[in-house]
Write a protein that holds these residues in place. Structure first.
Motif, PDB file in Angstrom:
ATOM      1  N   GLU A 160       0.845  -1.201   0.000  1.00 62.28           N
ATOM      2  CA  GLU A 160       0.000   0.000   0.000  1.00 62.28           C
ATOM      3  C   GLU A 160       0.877   1.246   0.000  1.00 62.28           C
ATOM      4  OE1 GLU A 160      -3.575  -2.242   2.500  1.00 62.28           O
ATOM      5  OE2 GLU A 160      -2.586  -0.511   3.407  1.00 62.28           O
ATOM      6  N   GLN A 161       0.449   2.277  -0.700  1.00 57.48           N
ATOM      7  CA  GLN A 161       1.224   3.517  -0.846  1.00 57.48           C
ATOM      8  C   GLN A 161       0.637   4.616   0.034  1.00 57.48           C
ATOM      9  OE1 GLN A 161       3.828   4.444  -3.094  1.00 57.48           O
ATOM     10  NE2 GLN A 161       4.077   2.223  -3.241  1.00 57.48           N
ATOM     11  N   ASN A 162       1.503   5.366   0.715  1.00 59.33           N
ATOM     12  CA  ASN A 162       1.046   6.564   1.430  1.00 59.33           C
ATOM     13  C   ASN A 162       0.816   7.668   0.397  1.00 59.33           C
ATOM     14  OD1 ASN A 162       0.736   8.935   2.825  1.00 59.33           O
ATOM     15  ND2 ASN A 162       2.407   8.544   4.273  1.00 59.33           N
ATOM     16  N   GLU A 163      -0.453   8.014   0.192  1.00 59.00           N
ATOM     17  CA  GLU A 163      -0.806   8.996  -0.856  1.00 59.00           C
ATOM     18  C   GLU A 163      -0.594  10.437  -0.385  1.00 59.00           C
ATOM     19  OE1 GLU A 163      -1.470   7.819  -3.696  1.00 59.00           O
ATOM     20  OE2 GLU A 163      -2.189   5.777  -3.331  1.00 59.00           O
ATOM     21  N   GLN A 164      -0.265  10.648   0.876  1.00 58.71           N
ATOM     22  CA  GLN A 164      -0.159  11.998   1.456  1.00 58.71           C
ATOM     23  C   GLN A 164      -1.368  12.844   1.083  1.00 58.71           C
ATOM     24  OE1 GLN A 164       3.844  13.593   0.748  1.00 58.71           O
ATOM     25  NE2 GLN A 164       4.358  12.573   2.648  1.00 58.71           N
ATOM     26  N   ASP A 165      -2.548  12.249   1.255  1.00 60.36           N
ATOM     27  CA  ASP A 165      -3.789  12.893   0.865  1.00 60.36           C
ATOM     28  C   ASP A 165      -4.727  12.897   2.072  1.00 60.36           C
ATOM     29  OD1 ASP A 165      -5.716  14.027  -0.658  1.00 60.36           O
ATOM     30  OD2 ASP A 165      -6.131  12.246  -1.875  1.00 60.36           O
ATOM     31  N   THR A 166      -5.739  13.776   2.025  1.00 62.48           N
ATOM     32  CA  THR A 166      -6.698  13.818   3.137  1.00 62.48           C
ATOM     33  C   THR A 166      -8.015  13.130   2.777  1.00 62.48           C
ATOM     34  OG1 THR A 166      -7.339  16.014   2.385  1.00 62.48           O
ATOM     35  CG2 THR A 166      -5.791  15.914   4.227  1.00 62.48           C
ATOM     36  N   ALA A 178      -3.912   9.398   5.980  1.00 58.11           N
ATOM     37  CA  ALA A 178      -4.847  10.513   5.785  1.00 58.11           C
ATOM     38  C   ALA A 178      -5.379  10.998   7.128  1.00 58.11           C
ATOM     39  CB  ALA A 178      -5.988  10.089   4.872  1.00 58.11           C
ATOM     40  N   GLY A 179      -5.581  10.065   8.048  1.00 56.42           N
ATOM     41  CA  GLY A 179      -6.109  10.433   9.362  1.00 56.42           C
ATOM     42  C   GLY A 179      -5.145  11.303  10.151  1.00 56.42           C
ATOM     43  N   VAL A 180      -3.886  10.883  10.206  1.00 55.31           N
ATOM     44  CA  VAL A 180      -2.934  11.676  11.003  1.00 55.31           C
ATOM     45  C   VAL A 180      -2.604  12.993  10.297  1.00 55.31           C
ATOM     46  CG1 VAL A 180      -2.001   9.637  12.162  1.00 55.31           C
ATOM     47  CG2 VAL A 180      -0.813  10.544  10.201  1.00 55.31           C
ATOM     48  N   LEU A 181      -2.609  12.979   8.965  1.00 57.92           N
ATOM     49  CA  LEU A 181      -2.377  14.239   8.243  1.00 57.92           C
ATOM     50  C   LEU A 181      -3.499  15.230   8.555  1.00 57.92           C
ATOM     51  CD1 LEU A 181      -0.886  16.025   6.238  1.00 57.92           C
ATOM     52  CD2 LEU A 181      -1.995  14.765   4.354  1.00 57.92           C
ATOM     53  N   ARG A 182      -4.747  14.740   8.465  1.00 56.50           N
ATOM     54  CA  ARG A 182      -5.885  15.591   8.783  1.00 56.50           C
ATOM     55  C   ARG A 182      -5.832  16.094  10.230  1.00 56.50           C
ATOM     56  NH1 ARG A 182     -10.954  16.671   6.382  1.00 56.50           N
ATOM     57  NH2 ARG A 182     -10.801  15.751   4.334  1.00 56.50           N
ATOM     58  N   GLN A 183      -5.393  15.229  11.126  1.00 55.66           N
ATOM     59  CA  GLN A 183      -5.296  15.584  12.546  1.00 55.66           C
ATOM     60  C   GLN A 183      -4.287  16.727  12.738  1.00 55.66           C
ATOM     61  OE1 GLN A 183      -3.702  12.373  14.947  1.00 55.66           O
ATOM     62  NE2 GLN A 183      -5.475  12.478  16.293  1.00 55.66           N
ATOM     63  N   ASN A 184      -3.103  16.585  12.129  1.00 52.96           N
ATOM     64  CA  ASN A 184      -2.096  17.646  12.253  1.00 52.96           C
ATOM     65  C   ASN A 184      -2.577  18.941  11.594  1.00 52.96           C
ATOM     66  OD1 ASN A 184      -0.350  16.006  13.663  1.00 52.96           O
ATOM     67  ND2 ASN A 184       1.343  16.144  12.230  1.00 52.96           N
ATOM     68  N   LEU A 185      -3.180  18.805  10.394  1.00 56.61           N
ATOM     69  CA  LEU A 185      -3.673  19.999   9.693  1.00 56.61           C
ATOM     70  C   LEU A 185      -4.760  20.701  10.507  1.00 56.61           C
ATOM     71  CD1 LEU A 185      -3.937  18.589   6.047  1.00 56.61           C
ATOM     72  CD2 LEU A 185      -2.365  20.381   6.826  1.00 56.61           C
ATOM     73  N   ALA A 186      -5.660  19.897  11.087  1.00 59.30           N
ATOM     74  CA  ALA A 186      -6.772  20.481  11.842  1.00 59.30           C
ATOM     75  C   ALA A 186      -6.261  21.221  13.073  1.00 59.30           C
ATOM     76  CB  ALA A 186      -7.763  19.391  12.244  1.00 59.30           C
ATOM     77  N   GLY A 204      10.398  22.399   9.468  1.00 61.60           N
ATOM     78  CA  GLY A 204      10.462  20.987   9.845  1.00 61.60           C
ATOM     79  C   GLY A 204      10.261  20.036   8.671  1.00 61.60           C
ATOM     80  N   GLY A 205      10.613  18.780   8.931  1.00 60.72           N
ATOM     81  CA  GLY A 205      10.611  17.746   7.886  1.00 60.72           C
ATOM     82  C   GLY A 205       9.277  17.578   7.168  1.00 60.72           C
ATOM     83  N   ASP A 206       8.165  17.755   7.878  1.00 58.45           N
ATOM     84  CA  ASP A 206       6.844  17.652   7.245  1.00 58.45           C
ATOM     85  C   ASP A 206       6.238  19.040   6.992  1.00 58.45           C
ATOM     86  OD1 ASP A 206       6.666  14.805   7.203  1.00 58.45           O
ATOM     87  OD2 ASP A 206       6.206  14.824   9.339  1.00 58.45           O
ATOM     88  N   GLY A 207       7.047  20.074   7.192  1.00 54.84           N
ATOM     89  CA  GLY A 207       6.534  21.445   7.090  1.00 54.84           C
ATOM     90  C   GLY A 207       6.031  21.808   5.698  1.00 54.84           C
ATOM     91  N   GLN A 208       6.755  21.328   4.688  1.00 49.59           N
ATOM     92  CA  GLN A 208       6.365  21.673   3.322  1.00 49.59           C
ATOM     93  C   GLN A 208       4.993  21.084   2.982  1.00 49.59           C
ATOM     94  OE1 GLN A 208       9.485  20.959   0.498  1.00 49.59           O
ATOM     95  NE2 GLN A 208       8.678  22.637  -0.740  1.00 49.59           N
ATOM     96  N   LEU A 209       4.796  19.854   3.397  1.00 50.32           N
ATOM     97  CA  LEU A 209       3.515  19.189   3.157  1.00 50.32           C
ATOM     98  C   LEU A 209       2.376  19.939   3.846  1.00 50.32           C
ATOM     99  CD1 LEU A 209       1.825  16.711   2.214  1.00 50.32           C
ATOM    100  CD2 LEU A 209       2.560  15.542   4.302  1.00 50.32           C
ATOM    101  N   LEU A 210       2.569  20.263   5.128  1.00 55.34           N
ATOM    102  CA  LEU A 210       1.514  20.957   5.874  1.00 55.34           C
ATOM    103  C   LEU A 210       1.285  22.353   5.316  1.00 55.34           C
ATOM    104  CD1 LEU A 210       2.073  20.039   9.657  1.00 55.34           C
ATOM    105  CD2 LEU A 210       0.876  18.777   7.896  1.00 55.34           C
ATOM    106  N   ALA A 211       2.377  23.075   5.040  1.00 57.26           N
ATOM    107  CA  ALA A 211       2.248  24.447   4.537  1.00 57.26           C
ATOM    108  C   ALA A 211       1.479  24.451   3.218  1.00 57.26           C
ATOM    109  CB  ALA A 211       3.631  25.079   4.351  1.00 57.26           C
ATOM    110  N   GLY A 212       1.817  23.525   2.318  1.00 58.15           N
ATOM    111  CA  GLY A 212       1.144  23.444   1.019  1.00 58.15           C
ATOM    112  C   GLY A 212      -0.353  23.234   1.197  1.00 58.15           C
ATOM    113  N   ARG A 213      -0.705  22.344   2.103  1.00 54.75           N
ATOM    114  CA  ARG A 213      -2.114  22.021   2.348  1.00 54.75           C
ATOM    115  C   ARG A 213      -2.875  23.185   2.987  1.00 54.75           C
ATOM    116  NH1 ARG A 213      -4.770  17.568   0.496  1.00 54.75           N
ATOM    117  NH2 ARG A 213      -3.124  16.360  -0.467  1.00 54.75           N
ATOM    118  N   LEU A 214      -2.147  24.022   3.745  1.00 53.74           N
ATOM    119  CA  LEU A 214      -2.792  25.127   4.457  1.00 53.74           C
ATOM    120  C   LEU A 214      -2.697  26.439   3.679  1.00 53.74           C
ATOM    121  CD1 LEU A 214      -1.344  24.178   7.966  1.00 53.74           C
ATOM    122  CD2 LEU A 214      -3.771  24.110   7.344  1.00 53.74           C
ATOM    123  N   GLY A 215      -2.082  26.371   2.484  1.00 61.16           N
ATOM    124  CA  GLY A 215      -1.949  27.577   1.663  1.00 61.16           C
ATOM    125  C   GLY A 215      -0.967  28.575   2.261  1.00 61.16           C
TER     126      GLY A 215
END
Ligand SMILES: Nc1ncnc2c1ncn2[C@@H]1O[C@H](COP(=O)(O)OP(=O)(O)OP(=O)(O)O)[C@@H](O)[C@H]1O
Ligand SMILES: CC(C)(CO)[C@@H](O)C(=O)NCCC(=O)O
Ligand SMILES: [K+]
Length: 237
Positions: A160-166, A178-186, A204-215
């Motif tokens: 299974e692939q981590n899609e880094q999607d919500t 998706a659950g933990v990503l949504r949790q951090n974003l929320a 931080g290491g996941d900062g780019q992912l979170l920043a992109g999702r939060l605009g």
């Protein structure tokens, strides 16, 4: 001056070397490999911030760099640049302290500093340099691992692939990711909503992912910039 900055986190070590001519080089590695690294230029000053004990690394770097090495394991006491809110300021993670100092290099006014590393930390820092408190929760990888290790059947299936999607997950890994990503974003979004006057900065290491999702834009160098500001005003170190 050529300066080597090392940020020792709980997962890995990140470094930035600024040469005499002002060029910047970046890298990351395991703590065990740092002492074997060859640098494009011999640094005249080396600053390490570490949220881990890392006695071996400390000894190795002392052997290599001697007097040029400065090892920072905890925040300095309150100063005009940073006023603590912890009753025991030394307990505040040195990375959180540095990220706020680095944020101040980029922005005046109230700041909301997010460091999406092994742990996700969010700190409020006022325009008059008062730490207003913060939050610590597991980061994306750590939150996933908590589920994989704390249950029998929530597993990181290799096919299974981590899609880094919500979007709702349609297999185990995607439900977790998706659950933990949504949790951090929320969590971050709830603070953006509650403190609209605080300017957000994300690192931080996941900062780019979170920043992109939060605009929001991503600030990869917050901790290094905080270290730089300490080097520059070396009177406070
Ligand atoms: N090579 C890597 N090793 C570990 N985590 C990585 C790596 N590359 C990206 N990541 C992501 O970065 C996150 C860890 O962030 P980072 O590398 O900033 O942590 P750290 O600085 O070691 O941690 P901290 O300072 O919070 O203790 C993980 O959740 C993971 O998703
Ligand atoms: C929370 C982490 C792990 C984030 O890297 C680090 O800042 C740390 O170890 N802090 C010590 C506890 C505190 O900041 O209150
Ligand atoms: K960090």
């Amino acid at each position: 001056m050529s300066v080597l900055l090392l940020d020792v986190g709980n997962s890995r070590v990140k470094w930035r070397l600024t040469t005499l001519s002002g060029e910047r080089y970046y890298g990351d590695s395991d703590a065990a490999d740092i002492a074997l690294q060859t640098w494009v230029e011999q640094p005249q000053r080396v600053m390490v911030s570490s949220v881990r004990e890392q006695a071996d690394l400390h000894t190795q770097l002392e052997l290599i760099f001697g007097q040029r090495l400065q090892w920072l394991k905890e925040p300095l006491p309150s100063s005009p640049q940073f006023q603590h809110c912890y009753p025991e300021p030394r307990r505040l993670g040195v990375d959180r302290w540095l990220a706020m100092l680095g944020g101040r290099v980029q922005q005046s006014g109230d700041l909301l500093v997010v460091d999406a590393g092994t742990a996700l930390t969010i700190d409020l820092f006022s325009g008059d340099n008062q730490h207003q408190g913060g939050y610590i929760v597991p980061g994306l990888r750590m939150a996933q691992n908590a589920l994989f290790t704390g249950t029998d059947r929530v597993r990181p299936y290799q096919d299974e692939q981590n899609e880094q999607d919500t979007a709702p997950g349609k297999n185990t890994l995607n439900c977790v990711a998706a659950g933990v990503l949504r949790q951090n974003l929320a969590l971050v979004q709830s603070l953006l909503d509650e403190y609209p006057e605080h300017q957000p900065l994300i690192t931080g290491g996941d900062g780019q992912l979170l920043a992109g999702r939060l605009g929001l834009s991503y600030s990869p160098d917050l901790i290094f910039d905080g270290m730089d500001s300490l080097c520059a005003g070396s009177s406070i170190v």
